[in-house]
Scaffold this active site. Structure first.
Site, PDB file in Angstrom:
ATOM      1  CG  ASN A 131       0.484  -3.313   7.224  1.00  0.00           C
ATOM      2  OD1 ASN A 131      -0.015  -2.267   6.791  1.00  0.00           O
ATOM      3  ND2 ASN A 131       1.754  -3.619   7.058  1.00  0.00           N
ATOM      4  CG  ASN A 181       1.132   1.226  13.981  1.00  0.00           C
ATOM      5  OD1 ASN A 181       0.155   0.467  13.976  1.00  0.00           O
ATOM      6  ND2 ASN A 181       2.031   1.259  13.015  1.00  0.00           N
ATOM      7  CG  ASP A 192       6.734   1.629   5.278  1.00  0.00           C
ATOM      8  OD1 ASP A 192       5.839   2.363   4.815  1.00  0.00           O
ATOM      9  OD2 ASP A 192       6.485   0.700   6.055  1.00  0.00           O
ATOM     10  CG  ASP A 193       4.058   0.181   1.476  1.00  0.00           C
ATOM     11  OD1 ASP A 193       3.995   1.117   2.297  1.00  0.00           O
ATOM     12  OD2 ASP A 193       3.340  -0.828   1.545  1.00  0.00           O
ATOM     13  CG  ASP A 225      -0.226   0.001   2.559  1.00  0.00           C
ATOM     14  OD1 ASP A 225      -0.813   0.478   3.542  1.00  0.00           O
ATOM     15  OD2 ASP A 225       0.933  -0.471   2.616  1.00  0.00           O
ATOM     16  CD  GLU A 250       1.057  -3.406  11.480  1.00  0.00           C
ATOM     17  OE1 GLU A 250       0.348  -4.410  11.322  1.00  0.00           O
ATOM     18  OE2 GLU A 250       1.276  -2.591  10.580  1.00  0.00           O
ATOM     19  CG  HIS A 289       7.130   0.023   9.573  1.00  0.00           C
ATOM     20  ND1 HIS A 289       7.281  -0.199  10.923  1.00  0.00           N
ATOM     21  CD2 HIS A 289       6.644   1.285   9.465  1.00  0.00           C
ATOM     22  CE1 HIS A 289       6.900   0.878  11.600  1.00  0.00           C
ATOM     23  NE2 HIS A 289       6.519   1.796  10.745  1.00  0.00           N
ATOM     24  CG  ASP A 290       6.074  -1.860   4.397  1.00  0.00           C
ATOM     25  OD1 ASP A 290       5.379  -1.063   3.743  1.00  0.00           O
ATOM     26  OD2 ASP A 290       5.686  -2.363   5.475  1.00  0.00           O
TER      27      ASP A 290
END
Ligand code: RIB
Ligand code: CA
Length: 319
Positions: A168, A160, A16-17, A12, A166, A241-242
């Site tokens: 996702n 978060n 970070d993706d 998405d 979280e 993250h990703d």
């Protein structure tokens, strides 16, 4: 030279993706990118994925759009620009109108077809897991054609999206539940480790000083994303993250995993979307798990310096 692991990144974008796409495209046999709602609406996350592949010279990687909302609940993920990723979902760089096309095929069908056509396919969901959950429900035999799922999601500690969930997982907990009960081997890379890997000003300067088109775009992305996470969470930089869910499949020395049962909370008033991680371990006499049978490898520690060396070395290879 060992063959690159075939994978699909389901995402998405999302700052970070994009970092995950850049890392995966060079270190894996990236069969495709599928997009989902989450950090922004589906049209925005899909446009951002198209922009990312164009700016990095990755136009050869097919993109298929997926779900624009969760499987069951109403979509509560914000698209108002107030979150970490801004109004476009990728605020920071000047984003041109991408020309690279997307497949006519829905993400769910693309994932299934690719799984049937590809030996050893890995899935790397780094957004709400609606596409993957739907693929498992629509095509139950897909579980026989996926080697492993390395997902960015959940947490063994704080959340978060809420105090304990979280984003996702929280954005479509029912989809996550389908994945965690599917029997497919899972690596769970959660906030408890990803929040330790942040794009500090020093890393962002190192990236901008690379000077390439891609590196400058990444620096613009990380500057915006870092400013938002500083305001929202007091972090020293944007959390990577990703790309860590990608790194988990590339270098086994970056993350440390423990095998445990993870349940997705679907009913809790205060805990909806929580990854309930069972740390009770095994009996000392029989070795049997004290709780339910483990269904995931959960990341419990991270070597941030090792990750950054991998990511920066890879970023240097982009035009
Ligand atoms: O909670 C972090 C996750 O939510 C990351 O994947 C980020 O891109 C957002 O999707
Ligand atoms: Ca994401």
């Amino acid at each position: 030279m060992t063959a690159k692991i075939p994978a699909i990144i389901d995402c998405d974008p999302g700052h970070d993706d994009v970092m995950g796409i850049l890392l995966g495209a060079r270190t894996m046999d990236l069969k495709g990118i599928t997009t989902v709602f989450g950090n922004a609406s589906l049209p925005k996350t899909t446009k951002n994925a198209r922009y990312a592949v164009e700016v990095a010279g990755l136009e050869h990687i097919p993109i298929a759009a997926g779900y624009d909302r969760p499987l069951l609940r109403e979509d509560e993920s914000a698209d108002d620009g107030a979150g970490a990723h801004g109004k476009t979902g990728l605020d920071g760089p000047v984003i041109h109108e991408p020309t690279v096309p997307i497949l006519e095929e829905h993400a769910v069908d693309f994932i299934y077809r690719t799984a049937k056509e590809t030996e050893n396919l890995h899935l790397i969901p780094v957004g709400p897991m609606t596409n993957i959950g739907a693929a498992i429900r629509r095509y139950p035999d897909i579980v026989d054609h996926i080697t492993e799922i390395s997902l960015m999601g959940g947490s063994t500690t704080m959340g978060n999206a809420t105090a304990v969930a979280e984003f996702n997982i929280w954005a479509d907990a029912e989809a996550a539940h389908i994945i965690f009960t599917s029997g497919i081997p899972i690596k769970m890379v959660g906030l408890n480790v990803t929040r330790q890997v942040n794009a500090t000003p020093a890393y962002r300067k190192q990236i901008r000083d690379m000077g390439s088109r891609t590196a400058v775009a990444v620096a613009d992305m990380l500057d915006f994303y870092s400013e938002r996470l500083k305001i929202l969470y007091g972090l020293p930089g944007g959390s990577m993250h990703d790309p860590l869910a990608v790194a988990a499949l590339i270098d086994p020395n970056i993350l440390t995993f423990e095998s445990m049962h993870v349940a997705i909370e679907l009913a809790g008033t205060n805990t909806y979307g929580m990854t309930v991680c069972d740390y009770r371990g095994r009996r000392t006499d029989t070795g049997e798990p004290r709780g339910e049978k483990p269904n995931a490898e959960v990341a419990v520690a991270v070597d941030a310096d090792r990750f950054w060396k991998l990511f920066l070395d890879i970023l240097q290879t982009y035009p």
